[in-house]
Write a protein that holds these residues in place. Structure first.
Motif, PDB file in Angstrom:
ATOM      1  N   GLU C 651      -2.826  14.598 -14.950  1.00  0.00           N
ATOM      2  CA  GLU C 651      -1.841  14.211 -15.941  1.00  0.00           C
ATOM      3  C   GLU C 651      -1.984  12.744 -16.342  1.00  0.00           C
ATOM      4  N   THR C 652      -2.410  11.946 -15.370  1.00  0.00           N
ATOM      5  CA  THR C 652      -2.619  10.535 -15.701  1.00  0.00           C
ATOM      6  C   THR C 652      -3.796  10.387 -16.654  1.00  0.00           C
ATOM      7  N   GLU C 653      -4.801  11.149 -16.389  1.00  0.00           N
ATOM      8  CA  GLU C 653      -5.949  11.095 -17.280  1.00  0.00           C
ATOM      9  C   GLU C 653      -5.575  11.490 -18.690  1.00  0.00           C
ATOM     10  N   ASP C 654      -4.777  12.504 -18.795  1.00  0.00           N
ATOM     11  CA  ASP C 654      -4.352  12.927 -20.122  1.00  0.00           C
ATOM     12  C   ASP C 654      -3.554  11.833 -20.803  1.00  0.00           C
ATOM     13  N   PHE C 655      -2.745  11.177 -20.038  1.00  0.00           N
ATOM     14  CA  PHE C 655      -1.953  10.075 -20.599  1.00  0.00           C
ATOM     15  C   PHE C 655      -2.868   8.982 -21.130  1.00  0.00           C
ATOM     16  N   ARG C 657      -5.937   9.212 -21.939  1.00  0.00           N
ATOM     17  CA  ARG C 657      -6.725   9.657 -23.073  1.00  0.00           C
ATOM     18  C   ARG C 657      -5.899   9.709 -24.337  1.00  0.00           C
ATOM     19  N   ALA C 658      -4.645  10.046 -24.195  1.00  0.00           N
ATOM     20  CA  ALA C 658      -3.810  10.111 -25.395  1.00  0.00           C
ATOM     21  C   ALA C 658      -3.756   8.770 -26.101  1.00  0.00           C
ATOM     22  N   ILE C 659      -3.791   7.712 -25.324  1.00  0.00           N
ATOM     23  CA  ILE C 659      -3.748   6.385 -25.934  1.00  0.00           C
ATOM     24  C   ILE C 659      -5.134   5.946 -26.384  1.00  0.00           C
ATOM     25  N   GLU C 660      -6.093   6.282 -25.591  1.00  0.00           N
ATOM     26  CA  GLU C 660      -7.450   5.902 -25.953  1.00  0.00           C
ATOM     27  C   GLU C 660      -7.906   6.551 -27.244  1.00  0.00           C
ATOM     28  N   ASN C 661      -7.355   7.708 -27.497  1.00  0.00           N
ATOM     29  CA  ASN C 661      -7.804   8.430 -28.682  1.00  0.00           C
ATOM     30  C   ASN C 661      -7.144   7.953 -29.959  1.00  0.00           C
ATOM     31  N   ARG C 821       7.492  18.564 -15.052  1.00  0.00           N
ATOM     32  CA  ARG C 821       6.193  19.235 -15.056  1.00  0.00           C
ATOM     33  C   ARG C 821       6.101  20.403 -16.032  1.00  0.00           C
ATOM     34  N   PRO C 822       7.115  21.264 -16.042  1.00  0.00           N
ATOM     35  CA  PRO C 822       6.971  22.420 -16.939  1.00  0.00           C
ATOM     36  C   PRO C 822       6.731  22.013 -18.384  1.00  0.00           C
ATOM     37  N   TYR C 823       7.195  20.840 -18.760  1.00  0.00           N
ATOM     38  CA  TYR C 823       6.936  20.427 -20.138  1.00  0.00           C
ATOM     39  C   TYR C 823       5.495  19.986 -20.322  1.00  0.00           C
ATOM     40  N   TYR C 824       4.919  19.563 -19.266  1.00  0.00           N
ATOM     41  CA  TYR C 824       3.523  19.152 -19.346  1.00  0.00           C
ATOM     42  C   TYR C 824       2.598  20.362 -19.223  1.00  0.00           C
ATOM     43  N   GLU C 825       2.972  21.247 -18.361  1.00  0.00           N
ATOM     44  CA  GLU C 825       2.102  22.381 -18.087  1.00  0.00           C
ATOM     45  C   GLU C 825       2.350  23.521 -19.061  1.00  0.00           C
ATOM     46  N   THR C 826       2.242  23.195 -20.316  1.00  0.00           N
ATOM     47  CA  THR C 826       2.361  24.271 -21.294  1.00  0.00           C
ATOM     48  C   THR C 826       1.008  24.389 -21.977  1.00  0.00           C
ATOM     49  N   PRO C 827       0.211  25.290 -21.489  1.00  0.00           N
ATOM     50  CA  PRO C 827      -1.151  25.389 -22.022  1.00  0.00           C
ATOM     51  C   PRO C 827      -1.124  25.773 -23.493  1.00  0.00           C
ATOM     52  N   GLY C 828      -2.119  25.309 -24.161  1.00  0.00           N
ATOM     53  CA  GLY C 828      -2.142  25.593 -25.585  1.00  0.00           C
ATOM     54  C   GLY C 828      -1.610  24.383 -26.321  1.00  0.00           C
ATOM     55  N   ARG C 829      -0.350  24.387 -26.533  1.00  0.00           N
ATOM     56  CA  ARG C 829       0.227  23.210 -27.171  1.00  0.00           C
ATOM     57  C   ARG C 829       1.171  22.561 -26.171  1.00  0.00           C
ATOM     58  N   ARG C 830       0.687  21.498 -25.601  1.00  0.00           N
ATOM     59  CA  ARG C 830       1.505  20.847 -24.592  1.00  0.00           C
ATOM     60  C   ARG C 830       2.685  20.133 -25.231  1.00  0.00           C
ATOM     61  N   GLN C 831       3.809  20.303 -24.600  1.00  0.00           N
ATOM     62  CA  GLN C 831       4.958  19.555 -25.088  1.00  0.00           C
ATOM     63  C   GLN C 831       4.814  18.090 -24.714  1.00  0.00           C
ATOM     64  N   LEU C 832       4.320  17.857 -23.530  1.00  0.00           N
ATOM     65  CA  LEU C 832       3.995  16.496 -23.140  1.00  0.00           C
ATOM     66  C   LEU C 832       2.490  16.416 -22.979  1.00  0.00           C
ATOM     67  N   LYS C 833       1.907  15.520 -23.702  1.00  0.00           N
ATOM     68  CA  LYS C 833       0.455  15.486 -23.676  1.00  0.00           C
ATOM     69  C   LYS C 833      -0.084  14.771 -22.455  1.00  0.00           C
ATOM     70  N   GLY C 834       0.765  14.014 -21.830  1.00  0.00           N
ATOM     71  CA  GLY C 834       0.297  13.290 -20.657  1.00  0.00           C
ATOM     72  C   GLY C 834       1.486  12.851 -19.840  1.00  0.00           C
TER      73      GLY C 834
END
Lengths: 231, 210, 889
Positions: C651-655, C657-661, C821-834
């Motif tokens: 999840e940290t990586e996703d966070f 990456r969300a900013i890096e992108n 967590r459940p908001y993050y762990e929504t595969p497909g379209r994540r509610q929380l991207k990181g």
């Protein structure tokens, strides 16, 4: 006023004050004592005062100035807000019911809408997972299909655990009910797992807070000692 | 519970219901087409203002309680301190504005240390709680403790070769079973919220009228 | 006419309970659950909808109280008290762990009162009256009287078994010779069962309905008393059905539970969404205040919760299991409220808790009954055992003190708390045995009611009886039939009607018994108006019609029972008479109260307790010390225990990456939704974030839903801006405070253009940066730094749902993790991207961004503290099990 106080309110004094106050609060570890209570009372007073200032300034002043273009828009909320204050006096309490009704209505709608669209639908959708391994890209370390199965099972069982009660001794339980009870018990274990994670994380969070304070204390002590020439 | 038919009560229901419905519709439909968007925005703004008044109401209540305590000499000293601090802060803030040096100084060097330290005391109590309360009684508590210990140990990565696997396992636990449990809880809670909200909007529950 | 499914007795149409055996009668149409109102089929014991109990738990009909010694106003059956020994334990569904006293639970001896059986007592009486002299079969003084001699409370438990065993034996004995003397020991329960016996007898005689007086009594146990009882039972059922894992949870989570599980629990109840609660009482400051004040008694909750847990368990364990002797007296269902107070009063002192549980139990039958209260109690105990439960709800704490103590020792002012504590200690035993209650409720003259029993059998001889029947009150209608029947051979006595105990059909033996007398001290206690009566017991009886009791132990007391039927006249309760307590009695009572209460004066601490307390305090300090050491250690030397490279969680990586992108120059909205309380943790994330954003040249807008948060945001922004030469208004703007309410978020989300002011007061639209943003969709990313689950949910729900294409990431305080967590762990379209979780998340993030901030600095302390806590848990369990093992040995 500001000009009057400015020369006194230096960063150094602030550091000292903060240092002392922190120690006062930590004195609670030695047992409840008047110093701690003093610090606590101070916190309550300052906290509320600060909150009042912020709310008053940022909300009422600014927002109302935004709305003041049209007094029709400005007056009703002010009125409602003041009516709400009638709740302070029991005899007039009923007067405030309008405001309460209004704000509860708004809040309820926001809660419902948010819950439906923000939580219920996406979360349920997220739980509808394929259990077919073929639907998942092959990963070396994990078994996504199994994970999906556990997630589905766990969510369902947890939900069921809220809605079952232990049958009283002697009560007949049909097979369907028995299955639900079993699922409920299983759900309870899932909840236990999540509570375990919750506890651990809670601990982690509080320790972080403590670390922050200890950091501050050490830094402040260092600085203060330097000033006193002992550092 | 029998309710006499009261016109006043009906008015409250109408107010709550109408407000609620307009706002709720905004979730479902694009209100622009119905020219209701503006109305919704107005209602929302009003709600914010009223909420702010509610907060101030709470603050006033605290003042009242403390004044009462002073009068009754019950913990009077502390109540006095509270009141004095509040008054002082208010003076600083109202006179000079929240941007003023005085208020900012107060915030930085008084409020933050006090509040932060008060909460950091929790760390100690958590340790004591961990010692006293967590006894292995049954399968549920074993599960609880095992997961807690696992997460605690592996949240901060250790310098051992098996630590990585442990961390991966911890990540899995958090992402799958724990998440499932909390999702269930969230769903349950949300359902409850929806129900409660609907009851309020439909006038079944009327917490606003005594 | 409804026929009881169990015993076949005909009951009135409206009866809810069989008058014979007490089983609940169900209307054909099914019964409605009193808790949820759902209609249930007639056979249900528990509601289909809500699992509440529909059928009140019937006191085991096998208790001695249901003994159907025929009630005919006879003197108490007597029998020599032989071995007060235990007998075959009766089936007792709710018997607790072995109570200290012997358990002579009488088996449900059910005997059919055959047509031709004559109860021994009757034979006795006949013989007695034929005999003349009262002494011939003077009954011993009733057990309740005897028990008044001795300290009743402590010994009641021993006494009870005695007379209970007595009853059992008596039940087994058959027709006794009329010459047999009565036993010394008298029992109350025969009276209790009398009604049953009468009823049953009369049923057998073929009467359609019980004598009207009795029916009147029954009907005076009004349905409303049944209903509360039922409700109370269902309340019990509800309480008992509270999933015990929830109970356990409340035990296990301490003040953390107060903070975390409490909001969670609130949400689980979903009674009032947080924002609603936030409205009336208001927002953060108040909560902060409350939280602060919660912090101050934090240590107490820790031990108290454990004590509470133990208390709960203790009370729970005893909840449905009063000692059997009490069970036989009163319905076993005793604790509708006992479980609730422990659960609710988190910090009530133990004694208070037990008081409330005690208050729930002893049901003082109100004297407003229209029939003699003791009689009602008996009949109630027999057939409507639940009605006593109606009382617990109404009983105040003050009534918990045994009234006899109250009455006897008005001077014992320290009595009430003392006695309450007594009650508390004995709460599980049901503090006031009903026989005590009877005494309390006895109207002056206190011995009036038993006289009612005595009245009827005036006709001693068969012939004489019949002649006198006209004068005898109608409630004795059946007596003649009873009297006429010859004794029943032993074999004929079998378990006849189900659920009805016929133990006391055999008349008492009358051998070698001392004449029953009213003890002088009791006589002395008689209320003032009774003092005119001649005190001599055993005085030769006069003609019965004079309202002077002539026979039995009440002989010589006039005005005991009017000759006319007592039923037709509503019983107006007389105000309690003045009782002048003889000096010694008052002293004794006071002494008893004190001894029994054993209230330790405040401040006096038993050595063992002091040692325990000291040990606990020392232990606490040791734990504090351990924690502080663990935290301070890394300041002095590095332990090397922890991996400095901090492999990031997904999840940290996703966070990151969300900013890096993000494109450079994109505008990011950062919500500082925390206040100084959690700043110690969240500032680490905030600093790392802001540095990352500024280093990448992204524009930053901040706001906060907490009054303190916007100032914190300002601090963080200022400290970083200098480093990257960011300009306020151009490169960053602090939008200030957003009211803590979902409406403000929704309004903010819908704002177009973005209006408002910056922190400094400049209108946003006048700033360069502000002009770039016309609505929320102009932001490239929203970062929510949340200390509270609620604000995070608001962002996700109000903003995220409206702008599904707007990426939302979050940094959260660690305590939120499982529920976010459940908001993050929504595969497909994540509610929380990181997701950034707590300090470790910040440290991982810092590792990714390459900047060593405070998170990485503190990582080792954090890790050591974690290990300390795990060690504490392990050690505590080891110690606990070791001590248990040692004790077990």
């Amino acid at each position: 006023m500001e000009a009057l106080l400015a020369p006194f309110l230096t960063e150094s004094l602030g550091l000292l004050v903060a240092f002392v106050l922190t120690l006062l609060v930590f004195s609670y570890l030695l047992g409840d004592n008047p110093l701690f209570r003093l610090a606590q009372a101070l916190f309550v007073g300052v906290g509320i005062g600060y909150g009042i200032i912020v709310v008053f300034h940022y909300v009422l002043m600014r927002r109302l100035s935004l709305l003041s273009a049209n007094w029709l828009l400005t007056v009703p909320p002010l009125l409602l807000g003041l009516l709400l204050w009638a709740k302070l006096w029991p005899a007039w309490s009923k007067v405030g019911n309008v405001s309460v009704a209004f704000i509860l209505g708004a809040g309820a709608a926001l809660a419902i809408g948010g819950a439906l669209f923000g939580t219920l639908v996406p979360q349920v959708r997220a739980t509808v997972l394929s259990l077919d391994p073929a639907d998942y890209p092959a990963t070396p370390d994990s078994n996504p299909a199994l994970d999906a199965g556990i997630i589905v099972l766990g969510t369902l069982c947890t939900l069921l655990s809220f809605h079952f009660r232990t049958p009283a001794p002697g009560q007949r339980v049909g097979p369907g009910a028995a299955l639900i009870h079993f699922a409920g018990r299983l759900g309870r274990y899932f909840i236990m797992i999540s509570f375990g994670a919750l506890f651990a994380n809670m601990v982690m969070s509080r320790i972080s807070l403590l670390l922050g304070r200890i950091d501050f204390l050490l830094d402040a002590a260092d600085t203060l000692l330097t000033w006193l020439g002992l550092g | 519970m029998k309710r006499r038919f009261s016109i006043l009560s009906s008015i409250y229901v109408i107010i709550a219901g109408a407000t609620g419905i307009i706002i709720l519709l905004g979730f479902f439909f694009n209100l622009e087409s119905w020219h209701l968007q503006g109305l919704q925005t107005i209602l929302l703004d009003w709600a914010i203002v009223v909420a702010a008044f509610a907060f101030l109401l709470g603050a006033v209540n605290v003042v009242r309680v403390n004044v009462m305590r002073v009068r009754q000499r019950k913990g009077a000293l502390y109540s006095l301190v509270t009141l004095a601090a509040m008054l002082l802060t208010l003076t600083l803030g109202l006179l000079d504005g929240p941007q003023s040096l005085a208020l900012q100084w107060t915030f930085k060097w008084v409020l933050v240390p006090l509040q932060a330290t008060l909460f950091s005391l929790m760390a100690f109590f958590v340790v004591v709680a961990a010692w006293r309360v967590f006894r292995l009684r049954n399968l549920a508590s074993v599960l609880l403790l095992l997961v807690a210990a696992l997460v605690l140990i592996s949240q901060v990565p250790l310098n051992f070769p098996w630590a990585e696997d442990l961390a991966a396992f911890k990540n899995w636990i958090l992402a799958v079973p724990a998440m499932a449990g909390s999702r269930g809880i969230i769903l349950g809670v949300t359902l409850g919220i929806v129900t409660t909200g609907l009851r309020l909007l439909l006038g079944i529950d009327r917490p606003y009228s005594e | 006419m409804i026929y009881c499914p169990k015993c076949g007795t005909a009951n009135l149409e409206d009866s809810k309970f069989c008058t014979q055996c007490g089983t609940a009668l169900e209307p054909e149409t099914g019964r409605r659950c009193p808790m949820c109102g759902a209609l249930n089929p007639p056979g249900n014991v528990f509601c289909d909808e809500c699992q509440a109990r529909l059928v009140p738990v019937v006191a085991r009909p096998t208790g001695p109280l249901e003994m159907p010694a025929p009630f005919k106003g006879l003197s108490l059956p007597t029998k020599p008290l032989e071995e007060p020994e235990a007998e075959a334990p009766a089936p007792q569904p709710e018997v607790p762990e072995p109570t200290p006293e012997p358990e002579p639970a009488p088996a449900p001896v059910e005997r059919e009162l055959a047509e031709d059986e004559e109860p021994d007592w009757l034979i006795n009486l006949r013989a007695k009256y034929g005999r003349g002299p009262v002494e011939a079969e003077m009954e011993a003084e009733p057990a309740w009287l005897r028990e008044l001699h001795e300290p009743p409370v402590e010994e009641a438990e021993q006494e009870a078994p005695d007379w209970l065993s007595e009853l059992r034996r008596r039940a087994e004995e058959e027709a006794l010779a009329p010459e047999e003397e009565v036993a010394e020991e008298e029992e109350v329960p025969p009276i209790a069962g009398v009604t049953e016996a009468v009823m049953e007898r009369e049923e057998e005689e073929g009467e359609e309905a019980p004598p009207e007086w009795l029916r009147a009594i029954r009907e005076e146990v009004p349905p409303e008393e049944v209903a509360p009882g039922v409700e109370a039972e269902e309340a019990v059922a509800e309480e008992e059905e509270l999933p015990d894992w929830i109970r356990e949870l409340s035990q296990e989570a301490v003040e953390e539970a107060e903070e975390e599980v409490a909001p969670l629990a609130e949400e689980e109840e979903a009674t009032l969404p947080d924002w609603l609660a936030a409205v009336v009482p208001p927002a953060e400051e108040e909560e902060a205040v409350l939280e602060a004040e919660e912090v101050s008694p934090p240590a107490p909750p820790a031990p108290e919760v454990e004590e509470k847990a133990e208390e709960e368990e203790k009370i729970t364990a005893e909840a449905g299991e009063p000692p059997d002797w009490l069970q036989r007296i009163a319905p076993p269902e005793e604790v509708p409220a006992a479980e609730v107070p422990p659960a609710e009063e988190a910090e009530a002192p133990e004694w208070l808790r037990t008081i409330t549980s005690a208050a729930a139990e002893p049901p003082p039958p109100e004297t407003e009954r229209e029939a003699p209260s003791w009689l009602q109690e008996i009949s109630a105990a027999g057939e409507v055992p639940v009605f006593e439960e109606a009382e617990p709800a109404a009983v105040e704490e003050e009534e918990a003190m045994p009234s006899w103590l109250q009455e006897l020792a008005p001077t014992a002012e320290e009595g009430p708390p003392a006695v309450e504590e007594l009650l508390g200690e004995e709460a599980e035993e049901g503090a006031i045995p009903s026989w005590l209650q009877e005494i309390k409720d006895m109207e002056p003259p206190p011995l009036e009611e038993p006289a009612a029993l005595v009245e009827a059998p005036a006709p001693p001889e068969e012939a004489v009886e019949e002649e006198e029947l006209e004068e005898v009150p109608p409630f004795t209608v059946g007596v003649e039939k009873l009297i006429e029947t010859p004794p029943v051979p032993e074999e004929a006595v079998e378990a006849g009607v189900e659920g009805v105990v016929e133990e006391e059909l055999a008349p008492p033996e009358v051998e070698g018994l001392a004449k029953a007398t009213i003890p002088a001290w009791l006589m002395a206690l008689r209320p003032a108006e009774a003092e005119k009566e001649p005190a001599a017991p055993g005085v030769e009886e006069e003609a019965v019609p004079v309202a002077m009791e002539t026979t039995g132990l009440l002989a010589g007391i006039p005005g005991v029972l009017p000759a006319e039927p007592i039923i037709g006249v509503p019983h107006v309760p007389r105000p309690p008479a003045e009782v002048t307590v003889p000096g010694e009695l008052a002293l004794e009572a006071k002494l008893l109260g004190e001894v029994v209460a054993e209230q330790r004066p405040a401040g006096v601490v038993l050595p063992r307790e002091r040692a325990q307390r000291l040990a606990r305090q020392v232990g606490r300090f040791l734990l504090y010390l351990a924690l502080i050491t663990a935290v301070l250690l890394p300041y002095f030397f590095s332990t090397g225990l922890f991996d400095e490279s901090v492999p990031p969680a997904p999840e940290t990586e996703d966070f990151y990456r969300a900013i890096e992108n993000l494109e450079p120059d994109a505008v990011v909205l950062v919500a500082f939704d925390y206040d100084p309380s959690l700043a110690g943790e969240m500032n680490l994330q905030a600093e790392a974030l802001v540095h990352h954003l500024m280093r990448r040249g992204l524009k930053v807008m901040t706001l906060s839903m907490y009054p303190g948060g916007q100032a914190l945001a300002e601090q963080v922004l200022l400290s970083a801006a200098g480093l990257y030469e960011y300009q306020a208004g151009t490169d960053y703007i602090n939008l200030g405070y957003l009211p803590n309410h979902p409406a403000s978020l929704r309004a903010f989300a819908g704002m177009n253009p973005l209006v408002g002011f910056s922190y400094e007061g400049t209108p946003v639209q006048e700033t360069l940066l502000g002009q770039r943003i016309s609505s929320l969709s102009d932001f490239a990313l929203i970062v929510e730094l949340a200390a509270d689950q609620q604000t995070l949910r608001w962002w996700v729900e109000q903003v995220g749902s409206q702008y599904p294409n707007l990426p939302l990431v979050a940094g959260i305080s660690a305590g939120l993790d499982p529920y976010v967590r459940p908001y993050y762990e929504t595969p497909g379209r994540r509610q929380l991207k990181g997701l950034l979780v707590g300090l470790p998340g910040a440290a991982q993030y810092e590792g990714l961004t390459g900047r060593v901030g405070r998170a990485l600095d503190n990582l080792e302390s954090q890790g050591l503290a974690h290990l300390t806590i795990v060690a504490a848990i392990v050690v505590s369990n080891v110690v606990y099990f070791a001590s248990r093992f040692r004790k077990g040995k």
